[in-house]
Design a protein around this motif. Structure first.
Motif, short mmCIF file in Angstrom:
data_model
loop_
_atom_site.label_atom_id
_atom_site.label_comp_id
_atom_site.label_asym_id
_atom_site.label_seq_id
_atom_site.Cartn_x
_atom_site.Cartn_y
_atom_site.Cartn_z
N UNK A 96 6.20 -0.79 -13.12
CA UNK A 96 7.48 -0.32 -13.66
C UNK A 96 8.23 0.50 -12.59
N UNK A 97 7.50 1.00 -11.59
CA UNK A 97 8.15 1.78 -10.54
C UNK A 97 8.34 0.98 -9.24
N UNK A 98 7.60 -0.11 -9.11
CA UNK A 98 7.60 -0.85 -7.84
C UNK A 98 8.10 -2.28 -8.01
N UNK A 99 9.10 -2.63 -7.22
CA UNK A 99 9.65 -4.00 -7.28
C UNK A 99 9.55 -4.60 -5.87
N UNK A 132 0.83 -1.22 0.00
CA UNK A 132 0.00 0.00 0.00
C UNK A 132 0.86 1.26 0.00
N UNK A 133 1.77 1.40 0.99
CA UNK A 133 2.61 2.61 1.02
C UNK A 133 3.51 2.75 -0.22
N UNK A 134 4.04 1.61 -0.68
CA UNK A 134 4.95 1.64 -1.83
C UNK A 134 4.28 2.27 -3.06
N UNK A 135 3.03 1.90 -3.30
CA UNK A 135 2.33 2.42 -4.48
C UNK A 135 2.01 3.90 -4.32
N UNK A 142 3.66 6.01 -2.55
CA UNK A 142 4.93 6.74 -2.55
C UNK A 142 5.52 6.82 -3.97
N UNK A 143 5.42 5.74 -4.71
CA UNK A 143 5.93 5.75 -6.09
C UNK A 143 5.10 6.72 -6.94
N UNK A 144 3.78 6.69 -6.77
CA UNK A 144 2.91 7.57 -7.56
C UNK A 144 3.17 9.04 -7.20
N UNK A 145 3.43 9.30 -5.93
CA UNK A 145 3.62 10.68 -5.46
C UNK A 145 4.99 11.23 -5.85
N UNK A 146 6.02 10.39 -5.77
CA UNK A 146 7.40 10.89 -5.94
C UNK A 146 8.00 10.56 -7.30
N UNK A 147 7.41 9.57 -7.99
CA UNK A 147 7.96 9.01 -9.25
C UNK A 147 9.35 8.40 -9.02
#
Ligand SMILES: C=C(CC[C@@H](C)[C@H]1CC[C@H]2C3=CC[C@H]4[C@H](C)[C@@H](O)CC[C@]4(C)[C@H]3CC[C@]12C)C(C)C
Ligand code: SAM
Length: 364
Positions: free
Chosen positions: A173-176, A136-139, A141-146
């Motif tokens: 593509x941003x989250x592993x 949840x946080x990862x997505x 954070x990735x969407x917010x910060x790129x």
């Protein structure tokens, strides 16, 4: 009974069931339905045994102190609770202060975005999520910060859940996501531009071990932020009620022993970090994080009946009722911890890895 009366009785019954299941405090819905509750990577017939095994860790308290045993115990815990968490709470397995006029999910997202804003991340940076859950946080954070986020969790089942959610959200593509132990991370040193952990390092038997690993993998000059579960300055170990609440929190949340807030900065410095900022984010003017737990009480009863029925008819694994009951009790201890102010799940610490290695206490 004539057919009209039968029709009305049936309609009333259907409306009652709809009201009970859907209106009376709906579960978080997204991603998980009650009929899909499982024991994570544990097969259905072994859920009850694993629940008993989980409790046996507390019967041998000395053993859970050891670094080797704790990750296994935490892994078992997350096999048992991950689906229930997703079903009843959502994809972010943490608390956040409530914000007037904002929903739980908005308050959750803001709490997550605050973490990444604190570590000054640029688009394209590679950052680490220590103990990522189902992401949840990862997505957020990735969407917010790129930034590119790499998450690590000990639990295999969570890895699969997180990857599925990442794909669905088109953020793969941003989250592993990597399965591994944050006490021995499979990453080279100096390989991340930043790191964060949200309510996860409390599972480490020794905070020093996980902080030292995070320090190792961070590039010099980069920042790490953590939201820590700790006892506060109001906690008195001479007060039996305080002890009972904290022990209740430890047992229902797979914690090898809660730390006091004073240990956090001390440990960060010990492994070589500079402490930039430290603050209990639960303190006023922040609104209570535990109101969401209190407000959910009716839904928990509804969930308890749903779980009991599903387990009785063989849809949910045997043992799910026990796990749910354990969480039910934990919610009560957490609420007491929040109400009394002896516990916080959001003691924030912001640290920097110095540009040049300074001599640490553990070097000498
Ligand atoms: C950081 C950790 C987890 C924090 C929270 C996400 C969870 C702590 C207690 C959990 C819950 C308690 C009651 C459950 C309820 C009985 C059930 O019907 C629905 C799920 C709960 C609300 C569940 C949800 C997650 C928690 C709030 C720890 C482990 C370090
Ligand atoms: C309460 S959850 C929080 C998850 C996530 N940070 C969030 O807020 O949604 C704690 C997480 O820490 C992970 N964890 C605990 N001990 C670990 C260990 N030794 N190595 C890797 N992950 C661990 C768990 O698997 C879980 O994903």
């Amino acid at each position: 009974m004539d057919s009209l009366a039968l029709f009305f009785t049936g309609a009333l019954l259907a409306a009652g069931i709809y009201w009970f299941v859907c209106v009376l405090g709906p579960a978080e819905q997204k991603g998980k339905r009650a009929v899909d509750l499982s024991g994570g990577s544990i097969s259905a017939e072994n859920v009850q045994d694993n629940y008993d095994k989980y409790w046996s860790f507390f019967r041998r308290p000395k053993e859970i102190e050891t670094t080797e045993k704790v990750p296994d115990f935490v892994d078992t815990f997350y096999n048992l609770v991950t689906d229930i968490y997703e079903w009843g709470w959502g994809q972010s397995f943490h608390f956040s202060p409530s914000i007037p006029g904002k929903s739980h999910s908005e308050a959750t997202r803001l709490h997550e975005e605050m973490a990444v804003d604190l570590i000054n991340v640029k688009p394209g940076d590679r950052i680490l999520d220590v103990g990522c859950g189902v992401g949840g946080p990862m997505r957020a954070i990735a969407a917010h910060s790129r930034a590119k986020v790499v998450g690590i969790t000990i639990n295999d089942y969570q890895v699969n859940r997180a990857r599925t959610h990442n794909k669905k959200a088109r953020l793969d593509s941003l989250c592993e996501v990597v399965q591994g132990n944050f006490l021995e991370m499979p990453f080279p040193e100096n390989s991340f531009d930043g790191a964060y952990s949200i309510e996860a390092t409390c599972h480490a038997p020794k905070l020093e071990e996980v902080y030292a690993e995070i320090f190792r993998v961070l590039k010099p000059g980069s920042l790490y932020v953590s939201y820590e579960w700790v006892t506060t300055d109001k906690y008195k170990d001479s007060d039996p009620e305080h002890v009972e609440v904290i022990q209740g929190i430890e047992r229902g949340d797979a914690l090898p022993g809660l730390r006091n807030y004073t240990d956090i900065a001390e440990t960060a410095r010990k492994v070589g970090f500079e402490v930039v900022k430290e603050k209990d984010l639960a303190k006023p003017p922040a609104r209570p994080w535990w109101t969401r737990l209190k407000m959910g009480r009716i839904a928990y009863w509804r969930n308890h009946i749903v779980v009991t029925v599903l387990s009785a008819v063989g849809i949910a694994p045997k043992g799910t009722v026990d796990v749910h009951e354990m969480l039910f009790k934990t919610a009560d201890y957490l609420t007491k911890g929040g109400d009394s102010g002896i516990f916080t799940p959001m003691h924030m610490i912001l640290c920097r890895k110095p540009e040049k290695k300074t001599e640490t206490a553990s070097d000498s």
